[in-house]
Structure formats: structure tokens, C-alpha cells
Design a protein around this motif. Sequence first.
Motif, PDB file in Angstrom:
ATOM      1  N   LEU A 253       3.228  -1.422   3.604  1.00 34.21           N
ATOM      2  CA  LEU A 253       2.860  -0.306   3.257  1.00 34.21           C
ATOM      3  C   LEU A 253       4.189   0.727   2.845  1.00 34.21           C
ATOM      4  CD1 LEU A 253       0.486   2.220   6.022  1.00 34.21           C
ATOM      5  CD2 LEU A 253       2.386   3.075   4.185  1.00 34.21           C
TER       6      LEU A 253
ATOM      7  N   TYR B  59      -4.366   4.026  -1.628  1.00 36.71           N
ATOM      8  CA  TYR B  59      -5.767   4.435  -0.825  1.00 36.71           C
ATOM      9  C   TYR B  59      -4.862   6.381  -1.297  1.00 36.71           C
ATOM     10  CZ  TYR B  59      -5.326  -0.130   0.413  1.00 36.71           C
ATOM     11  OH  TYR B  59      -5.626  -1.698   0.970  1.00 36.71           O
TER      12      TYR B  59
ATOM     13  N   ALA C 112       0.801  -1.089   0.412  1.00 33.07           N
ATOM     14  CA  ALA C 112      -0.276   0.218   0.211  1.00 33.07           C
ATOM     15  C   ALA C 112       0.786   1.023   0.189  1.00 33.07           C
ATOM     16  CB  ALA C 112      -0.975   0.404   1.330  1.00 33.07           C
TER      17      ALA C 112
ATOM     18  N   ALA D 274      -3.926   3.710   4.206  1.00 33.66           N
ATOM     19  CA  ALA D 274      -3.580   2.176   3.687  1.00 33.66           C
ATOM     20  C   ALA D 274      -2.922   2.380   4.960  1.00 33.66           C
ATOM     21  CB  ALA D 274      -1.791   3.410   3.396  1.00 33.66           C
TER      22      ALA D 274
END
Length: 285
Positions: free
Chosen positions: A201, A183, A160, A189
Amino acid sequence: MKWKKWLALSVALLMALMVAACGSSADQGNGDQQAASAVEAIKKRGKLVVGVKYDTYLFGYKDPADNQVKGFEIDLMKELAKRMLGDENKIELKEVNSKTRIKLLKGGDIDLICATMTITEKRKEEIDFSRVYFMAGQSLLVHKDSPIKDVKDTAGKRVATAKGATSGKNIQAVVPNVDLKLYENYADAFTALRAGQVDALTTDDSILMGMQQQDPNYKLVGEHFTQEPYGIGVDKKNKDLLEYVNKFLDDIMKDGTYDTLYKKWFKKDPPKDLPKDAVQKSPTT
């Protein structure tokens, strides 16, 4: 008689052109005057308007406990307002994200951007940047039990990041088959990571450190694979404001204010070798 009519028309046309030229020069003069007085306009308004993050712990974060926006960048901008306007409360903190911040700056909705914004060559074509005030590097945040140890381990994994950030392109350049999930912001995220919707992430380590402090079940892994110098964004027409901001940053780095704020938020001394000028170094540059 015809020559008299032609003479009259010629004189009229010449006068019209002269008036138009004068008007254009006056407009240009007004434009130059406005561009040269951004600081005075802020002082006259009595308020500094800054685009900041609301979702980035340690830098700009809206605390749900009291609805106050807090962080290192918030304190920097309050100090700027204090030195420019005599009161740190003479400031409006407008929420921005990676997609909206340059648009809001160029549209005149905000005076400055102070929002974990990496200085890149492409962004420098659109706006001006202050000297570097923070140096970060892109990394990964994963659950403490994750098998991911380095960026290479994200091949085929769901990773992400935020829309509009450079992070997505950077990791794709290193790991072309990463399953990138975008996102609206880093808070969303991080929520996805905690919900198990993604495996990792990625963004600047400075942002990830804030997330780690919020939830110790997550950890940073791997080496930096970019250099991310942060600068304050200024509209290109506001050269006097850029000069003012650079002097402000130089001053607080000399008088100890910067060190105090840095240690307050990051619990360590600031780096001694922070460069004045730098641009992003990444797999895509």
C-alpha cells in the motif's frame, strides 16, 4: 414629431442601462462583502464546519468503540473552534475523501479542509492553502515478511492506494509497470492489503504509520520518494478566513499548543524546521 419619439426612446434606453449598471454594482458589492466576512458568518452561525478524514488513524479516524472522530487534525480543528467560537464543541466534522473534499469546499458545504491534504501547484489553482502544518513523504506499507524493501521492488506487483490521491501517479512515475489498484479510501486499501489482495500500500508515511500502529504485522519500507506538505484548504473567496487560520497556526506553534498535540498523537517532538510555505515535490512535478 419623430425626433421626439427617438429622444424618448434614447432616454428610456439610457435609464435602463444605468439601472442595470447600478444593480450589477450592488450585486458585486454584496459579493465582495460576503467574501470579506467569512469569519463573521461562521461566528454568526455559531458552528465551524470542517471536512476531515474518518479513515486515517492518527489524523482523522472514527473510532468504532464510541463512534467519535479522533486524531491530530481533529484536535487542531477543535482548538480552532475553541479560539474562534469559545467552545471546541462548536464544530461539525464532515467526512471527506480525496475525491470529494475540494468539491465540498467550493460548493460551500464545508468551511475548511483539514484532511491530510498535500499542497500542490495544481490544487493551488482551485483553492487556497494555509501555511504548512505537517510534512510527510510517500512510502510503502507491506507485510512484515514481504520481500519488498524499496519502491523499485514494486515492479509488476499489486500496489493499493486511494482514488483521487496523488500517490498513484507518483509511484507510476517511479515504477511504470506497477500494477496499481485504486480503492475508495485508505481503510479499504488497508483491508485489501491485510486480505492479501495486494502486495503493498502506498501513500504518505504519516498515514501508513497509523495503519502500522493498528496492526504490527505490517511495516514501512523504503525511503521517501516525495515531499508532502499538508495545508488547510480554504475557498479562494474567503481571504479573511485564510488569514485567520494562518494566524491561528502561528499562534499555536508559538504558545506550545501545537507541540502538545503533536506529541500526543505521534509520541515525539515536532520537527524544528517545518517550513511555512512548501509544495509537493514528487517524480511528477
